[in-house]
Design an enzyme around this catalytic site. Structure first.
Site, short mmCIF file in Angstrom:
data_model
loop_
_atom_site.label_atom_id
_atom_site.label_comp_id
_atom_site.label_asym_id
_atom_site.label_seq_id
_atom_site.Cartn_x
_atom_site.Cartn_y
_atom_site.Cartn_z
CG ASP A 134 -1.61 0.99 1.02
OD1 ASP A 134 -2.71 1.05 0.74
OD2 ASP A 134 -1.66 2.43 1.85
CD GLU A 192 -5.03 0.38 -2.79
OE1 GLU A 192 -6.64 0.87 -2.52
OE2 GLU A 192 -3.96 0.83 -2.44
CB CYS A 245 -12.59 -5.26 8.04
SG CYS A 245 -12.37 -6.51 9.62
CB CYS A 300 -15.58 -9.53 9.35
SG CYS A 300 -15.70 -7.77 9.30
CB CYS A 316 -14.18 -3.57 11.86
SG CYS A 316 -15.41 -4.95 10.94
CB CYS A 326 -14.66 -8.83 13.30
SG CYS A 326 -13.39 -7.89 12.71
CG ASP A 363 -0.99 3.50 5.31
OD1 ASP A 363 -2.60 4.06 4.46
OD2 ASP A 363 -0.37 5.12 5.56
#
Length: 460
Positions: A214, A307, A360, A363, A379, A382, A389
Site C-alpha cells: 500500500d 493498487e 476489514c 471479516c 471495524c 469484529c 494502511d
C-alpha cells in the site's frame, strides 16, 4: 529470456567534443523544424485549394509523413537547406525526422481515436533554448573502448565519468548494442545504450509468498506481511530551503528576456547551474530509493499486489500535488512491472475502485466512508483495530487468495453464497434474445444453507 535493457553513463567530453555534441543536437532540431515547415506548408496549400473549389483529385499531392519519405526529400535539398550538414553525422538528421514522423503519427492516431491517453496536439517548432538536447545513433561505430571510454559515430572516443565494466562484460557474453542516445541532462552529457541481451530465468527467494504493498504519502510503502514500512524520505521537501535560496539568487541576476532579446549574464548562468544541480540531486536520490525498494521486493516475493492509483487525478489537488509527485507512485509501479518479470515473479494490479482501505481485512465488512484524517481502522463488526494502511495492504494480498483462475476475484457473501447472478435466473435480457424479460416474483422461504445455490427467483 531475451530482454532489452538500457545502460546510462555520464560523459566527460573535452571542450571540442562538447561543442560537436551540441552541434549534433542542433542538427536534430534543424531537421525536425525543416520537416515540420514542409508538412505545414503542404497542409495549408491543400486547404487553400479546397477553399477555391478545386476537386480532391486535382489538389497538390499530399506530403508523405513517414520517416523514409521525409528523409528522401531531405537528402534532395540538404545542400541548400544546410550546407554545413557534412560536419555532423547523418544519424542526427535522421533522428530529427524520425521524431517528427512519430509526433505526426501520434497526433493523427489521437485525433482518430486509435491512440489512448491524453489528446496529442499538432507538433510545434523546437526552439534552441527550450528544446531538450539529445541525439540518437543507430548505425555506425557504436561501442566501448577500454574500461572508461565509449565510441560514437563522428564523435570518436569519449571518456566516461564512470566505469563501463558491467556493459563490457555483457558484450563479451554476446549482448548487442542496438542504439546509443546522447543527451544533455542533469548538468552534463550522458550516453544511454539500448542493449539486447539474454537474462537467466531467475526465481524469487520466496516464490510462493504473496505481499500487498500500500503506497502513501506519509509512509511510502506499507506491507501486508508485517515487515517494517518504508518511510517517505521527502527529498524535495528537505531540499526546499536550499532551492528557495538558490532561486532567489537566480532572480537577482540578469537573466534572458525573449521580449527584449537580452542575453543572460555569466553570473546568472552560474547561479542557474547551481540551482539545477540541487534539483538534479533530488531526482537522483528519489530514483535511487525507488530502485532499492522495487529491486528488493522483486527479488524476494513471487507475487506482489499493488493498487491502480489515479496519479494524474491526485496531482490535480493543489494541497497534495507536490507530495504525490515527490513520492513517485507511478515510477514504483513501472519498475515493479518489469523487475518482477526479470526475477520470475508476477505483479497483480488491483482495480482502481477496490475499497482496500474501507474493507476489514478480518471479516471483509466494508465501511461507507473513511476520511483521510482517520488513520486507524476500527471495524464495528469484529472489533478489529489496526493502522489503515496495514489493513489496506492485507486486503491487497488477500485478493490473490480469493482469485479464481480465469474469473477474477470471487464475490462471496456472509452466508457463503455467490453474489453473481445465476445465468438467466434474474430474467434479464440475454445477448441472443431481444425480447422483454419475463416478470418475476420473489419466493419467501428460508435462507439456503452455505454452499447451496442461491435461487430465490423463479419465472411465472
Amino acid at each position: 529470456m531475451r530482454v532489452v535493457q538500457a545502460y546510462r553513463f555520464a560523459l566527460d567530453p573535452t571542450a571540442r567534443q562538447g561543442a560537436v555534441l551540441a552541434s549534433h543536437c542542433g542538427a536534430v532540431r534543424v531537421a525536425f523544424n525543416w520537416g515540420l515547415a514542409r508538412v505545414r506548408a503542404n497542409l495549408a496549400q491543400r486547404e487553400a485549394e479546397r477553399s477555391y473549389g478545386i476537386p480532391e483529385d486535382r489538389l497538390t499531392p499530399a506530403l508523405s509523413w513517414s520517416m523514409y519519405g521525409l528523409r528522401k526529400r531531405w537528402n534532395q535539398v540538404k545542400d541548400e537547406v544546410a550546407p554545413w550538414w557534412a560536419g555532423n553525422s547523418k544519424e542526427a538528421y535522421a533522428c530529427g525526422l524520425a521524431r517528427l514522423a512519430d509526433a505526426l503519427a501520434n497526433w493523427r492516431d489521437s485525433k482518430s481515436g486509435k491512440r489512448k491517453g491524453p489528446t496529442m496536439g499538432f507538433p510545434r517548432f523546437k526552439t534552441k533554448r527550450r528544446a531538450a538536447r539529445s541525439v540518437r545513433f543507430t548505425t555506425g561505430t557504436i561501442g566501448l573502448d577500454g574500461p572508461s571510454h565509449v565510441v560514437l559515430p563522428v564523435l570518436g572516443r569519449i571518456k566516461t565519468h564512470e566505469p563501463v565494466g558491467t556493459l563490457a562484460r555483457l558484450l563479451a557474453e554476446g549482448a548487442r548494442i542496438a542504439s546509443a542516445t546522447v543527451r544533455w541532462q542533469e548538468g552534463r552529457w550522458h550516453v544511454s545504450f539500448t542493449v539486447h541481451t539474454e537474462r537467466a530465468v531467475a526465481v524469487p527467494a520466496r516464490p510462493d509468498a504473496v505481499i500487498g504493498v500500500d503506497l502513501g504519502v506519509k509512509t511510502l510503502a506499507v506491507f501486508s506481511d508485517g515487515r517494517p514500512p518504508v518511510l517517505n524520505p521527502r527529498h524535495l521537501n528537505n531540499a526546499m530551503r536550499k532551492l528557495r535560496r538558490l532561486s532567489r539568487a537566480v532572480a537577482r541576476k540578469h537573466g534572458p528576456d525573449r521580449r527584449t532579446g537580452q542575453r543572460p549574464s555569466q553570473r546568472w548562468l552560474r547561479a542557474n547551474a547551481a540551482r539545477n544541480r540541487a534539483e538534479y540531486r533530488v531526482a537522483a536520490l528519489r530514483r535511487d530509493g525507488i530502485h532499492q525498494l522495487t529491486t528488493g521486493l522483486a527479488r524476494t516475493y513471487g507475487t506482489i499486489v499493488v493498487e491502480d492509483l489515479h496519479v494524474a487525478g491526485m496531482v490535480r489537488n493543489r494541497r497534495l500535488a507536490r507530495a504525490v509527485s515527490d513520492a513517485g507512485f507511478g515510477e514504483i509501479r513501472r519498475q515493479l512491472a518489469y523487475k518482477t518479470g526479470w526475477h520470475g515473479g508476477r505483479l497483480v494490479v488491483a482495480s482502481r475502485w477496490f475499497p482496500s482501505s474501507k474493507t476489514c481485512s478480518s471479516c471483509q465488512a466494508v465501511k461507507t466512508k473513511l476520511p483521510l484524517r482517520v488513520r486507524t481502522y476500527v471495524c464495528e463488526g469484529c472489533g478489529l483495530s489496526m493502522d489503515r494502511d496495514e489493513n489496506a495492504a492485507r486486503n491487497l494480498a488477500s485478493l490473490v487468495e480469493r482469485t479464481v483462475a480465469g474469473s477474477g476475484p470471487e464475490t462471496i457473501n456472509g452466508r457463503g453464497a455467490d453474489l453473481k447472478t445465476p445465468p438467466g435466473g434474474a430474467g434479464g435480457r440475454e445477448t441472443s434474445t431481444p425480447h422483454r424479460a419475463p416478470a418475476t416474483r420473489i419466493r419467501r422461504g428460508p435462507s439456503p444453507a452455505p454452499g447451496e445455490s442461491l435461487r430465490i427467483l423463479e419465472t411465472q
